[in-house]
Design a protein around this motif. Structure first.
Motif, PDB file in Angstrom:
ATOM      1  N   MET A  74      39.756   5.188  58.362  1.00 34.01           N
ATOM      2  CA  MET A  74      40.923   4.396  57.998  1.00 34.01           C
ATOM      3  C   MET A  74      40.484   2.958  57.724  1.00 34.01           C
ATOM      4  N   SER A  75      40.996   2.385  56.636  1.00 39.06           N
ATOM      5  CA  SER A  75      40.644   1.011  56.300  1.00 39.06           C
ATOM      6  C   SER A  75      41.226   0.053  57.328  1.00 39.06           C
ATOM      7  N   LEU A  76      40.671  -1.170  57.367  1.00 37.91           N
ATOM      8  CA  LEU A  76      41.151  -2.162  58.323  1.00 37.91           C
ATOM      9  C   LEU A  76      42.621  -2.478  58.090  1.00 37.91           C
ATOM     10  N   SER A  77      43.009  -2.675  56.856  1.00 37.21           N
ATOM     11  CA  SER A  77      44.410  -3.022  56.569  1.00 37.21           C
ATOM     12  C   SER A  77      45.341  -1.897  56.981  1.00 37.21           C
ATOM     13  N   ALA A  78      44.920  -0.633  56.748  1.00 38.56           N
ATOM     14  CA  ALA A  78      45.754   0.495  57.149  1.00 38.56           C
ATOM     15  C   ALA A  78      45.833   0.604  58.661  1.00 38.56           C
ATOM     16  N   ALA A  79      44.711   0.346  59.360  1.00 40.94           N
ATOM     17  CA  ALA A  79      44.699   0.411  60.821  1.00 40.94           C
ATOM     18  C   ALA A  79      45.625  -0.646  61.419  1.00 40.94           C
ATOM     19  N   ILE A  80      45.603  -1.850  60.857  1.00 42.22           N
ATOM     20  CA  ILE A  80      46.487  -2.913  61.358  1.00 42.22           C
ATOM     21  C   ILE A  80      47.942  -2.580  61.064  1.00 42.22           C
ATOM     22  N   ALA A  81      48.205  -2.031  59.879  1.00 39.75           N
ATOM     23  CA  ALA A  81      49.575  -1.684  59.507  1.00 39.75           C
ATOM     24  C   ALA A  81      50.151  -0.604  60.418  1.00 39.75           C
ATOM     25  N   ALA A  82      49.289   0.237  60.993  1.00 39.64           N
ATOM     26  CA  ALA A  82      49.752   1.323  61.851  1.00 39.64           C
ATOM     27  C   ALA A  82      50.136   0.847  63.250  1.00 39.64           C
ATOM     28  N   LEU A  83      49.835  -0.406  63.584  1.00 40.38           N
ATOM     29  CA  LEU A  83      50.142  -0.935  64.907  1.00 40.38           C
ATOM     30  C   LEU A  83      51.601  -1.356  64.998  1.00 40.38           C
ATOM     31  N   ASN A  84      52.051  -1.668  66.218  1.00 39.69           N
ATOM     32  CA  ASN A  84      53.420  -2.147  66.366  1.00 39.69           C
ATOM     33  C   ASN A  84      53.496  -3.646  66.069  1.00 39.69           C
TER      34      ASN A  84
END
Length: 599
Positions: free
Chosen positions: A1-11
């Motif tokens: 998972m890309s960094l931007s996608a990983a951050i977007a998946a957080l609350n």
């Protein structure tokens, strides 16, 4: 998972902490996604905010945490190197402050000190005790020594300490200096002294690391807090993550007030991670009752069950509690399909509760691992060798790292020993896999395998060149001696200590920190055990600082549970001195009251 996608998946709170551009305190309760938040913050800083050649220092509490962070950062394409320091506070102080800058600060002898081994530390402490006519066992006095030395380094009051003990601490420090040695506590003290007395050291460190992230801040003690304040004053941005409610190492100088000081500092932005992704609503309520506070944590919105809190009253005597847990509850859980490794039995510490648990476990036909019952030295290096042994015996084992994860500690050791830059990682990977490809069987003797791996990886030379891990070198030599003496006869015997899969975990409250299980059993919930015995019964009923610390310890144990926690207690028990002690733990009554249960 890309960094931007990983951050977007957080609350929302996690994303807020990651994208905030200034000093930040993150209050992260149990199951709140703390590790993801720290890892992605570091990745975000290195890829978006901090330009080469400047970097980020990420300081963690333990070698196990370093390993976990390293694995997760590698998934983002990042690894420790010139731009990323990832290690313990002691490693940071020695390799990033003392060794690079002591000479520039005019104290060259400090940079040249050798790290004291455990026998050297013990010998110097015994000498200091003898010189002050203090008849204490060095092994037991070591904790007191550490707390006094931390107070000295932080210029805190010494009024609560025996003056003779303070004199022992001074004597021990002087002995270290005379013999050109430095120990692990001394690394933080000397690093702090450099930052406080030499502004150039602070400036150079800030230039190299404009951001410092500190995990488990509440457990790292006063000297690191002072170091953080020095760096903060010099211009470093701080990302401090922790939970004052989980500060359980007060015996070593940890104190929740250090994180609380940052929290109320107006220059810090405060984020509280609101969601608990581990536990359901009922377990969260029980945990807040244990603390006697309300933190406002919420369960995962996608979780449908609330979790279960079971009160398990037993007849008088701890032996009945052991029978109830081991002969009744655990077999029923296994029969219902709960995996053995998802069941934990946690105890306060050595004493009568552990004695009866051990006796009952020995008689039961149950798969279990009693931690802290090792027959060989346990250090990060030895635990890594155990995992290597499991991998070689069965690379598909469900409870062990894959090869790509096993190689990480070895790469770090080579780097710390000053490995040649021209030697690419591929060569190091090849050396490790050749060393672990010897076609061994579980019943093969351990000695030849240990020698094959140690020689193939040149571990003695690497550890000697590194110089910062004398205890690892000593433990490796001790392990080799034990294999020659036949104390650990087979590879399978050695590897068993790292296997958790398929085995009930029996360990202390302290050792459970950072872990999680489907079901947690907490036997021995008696006044004078949890909370512990101090002074007289009237004082015991008051909320002393010691009782408050016991609340935090109980909270840590309770919050290891994902699905169910079982609180086991009796109306009375016989303590180790033969006295009958009346009353179950007040914590049971408080939880029962909050959850409307009958205790």
């Amino acid at each position: 998972m890309s960094l931007s996608a990983a951050i977007a998946a957080l609350n929302e709170q996690q994303r807020d902490a990651i994208i905030h551009e200034g000093n930040t305190v993150v209050l992260a309760g149990p199951g709140s996604g703390k590790t993801d938040t720290v890892v992605l913050k570091v990745a975000h800083l290195l890829t978006q905010e901090v330009r080469p050649p400047r970097g980020v220092a990420c300081i963690t509490f333990s070698a196990d945490a370093v390993r976990e962070f390293t694995i997760r950062l590698r998934r983002q394409g990042l690894r420790p190197g010139p731009r990323l320091f990832l290690g313990t506070v002691h490693s940071f102080c020695l390799t990033r402050i003392i060794r690079p800058y002591a000479r520039l600060a005019g104290v060259a002898e400090l940079a040249e000190r050798t790290v004291a081994s455990a026998p050297e530390r013990g010998r110097l402490l015994q000498r200091a005790l003898d010189s002050q006519d203090v008849s204490e066992n060095p092994a037991y006095f070591d904790t007191t020594l550490g707390v006094i030395r931390k107070a000295l380094a932080c210029e805190e009051s010494l009024d609560s300490f025996d003056p003779r003990h303070v004199a022992v601490a001074h004597d021990y420090e002087e002995s270290l200096h005379r013999q050109r040695l430095i120990d692990f506590d001394g690394m933080t003290f000397e690093a702090l002294r450099l930052l406080q007395t030499d502004s150039a050291t602070s400036d150079l460190l800030v230039a190299r690391y404009p951001w410092v992230a500190v995990d488990e801040y509440q457990d790292l003690g006063g000297p690191l807090h002072k170091i953080v304040l020095c760096l903060h004053s010099a211009g470093t941005n701080i990302f401090a993550v922790g939970d004052p409610d989980q500060c359980v190492f007060g015996f070593s100088g940890a104190n929740p007030r250090y994180l609380n000081e940052l929290e109320i500092d107006p220059s810090f932005y405060v984020v509280r991670l609101r969601f608990n992704y581990r536990a359901g609503r009922r377990l969260i309520d029980a945990a807040e009752a244990a603390l006697d506070v309300t933190r406002g944590y919420e369960a995962d919105p996608n979780r449908t069950d609330e979790g279960e809190v079971i009160l398990n009253p037993c007849p008088p005597g701890l032996e009945y509690q052991a029978r109830s847990v081991i002969d009744e509850f655990v077999p029923a859980l296994l029969e219902s399909g709960v995996p053995a490794h998802e069941i934990a039995i946690l105890y306060r510490g050595r004493g009568p509760m552990l004695d009866v648990l051990t006796e009952r476990l020995a008689a039961a036909d149950l798969p279990y691992i009693l931690e802290r019952d090792e027959t060989f030295p346990i250090t990060p290096l030895i635990k890594w060798l155990q995992r290597c042994a499991i991998w070689e015996l069965d690379p598909t084992a469900p409870d062990i790292d894959g090869y790509s994860e096993l190689v990480i500690p070895y790469l770090q050791l080579v780097d710390d020993a000053g490995g040649a830059q021209a030697e690419v990682d591929l060569n190091r990977w090849g050396r490790l896999i050749r060393s672990l490809d010897s076609g061994v069987r579980p019943e093969d003797p351990l000695g030849p395998w240990i020698r094959h791996v140690v020689d193939g990886l040149d571990l003695h030379r690497l550890l000697s060149r590194d110089g910062s891990r004398p205890d690892e070198l000593e433990s490796l030599s001790a392990l080799e001696r034990q294999t020659l003496e036949g104390d650990i006869p087979t590879i399978s015997d050695f590897a068993r200590g790292a296997r958790v899969w398929g085995r009930i975990v029996v360990t202390t409250y302290h050792s459970s920190k950072g872990r999680q299980f489907d079901v947690v059993h907490l036997p021995g919930l008696q006044e004078t055990i949890m909370p512990g015995a101090r002074w007289n019964r009237e004082a015991q009923r008051n909320e002393t600082p010691e009782i408050v610390e016991d609340r935090r310890l109980f909270y840590v144990a309770l919050t290891r549970a994902r699905r169910q926690v079982v609180l086991t207690y009796s109306p009375s028990f016989t303590n180790r001195y033969g006295y009958r002690v009346q009353g179950h733990s007040r914590f049971v009554d408080e939880i029962a009251s909050r959850l409307s249960l009958e205790s």
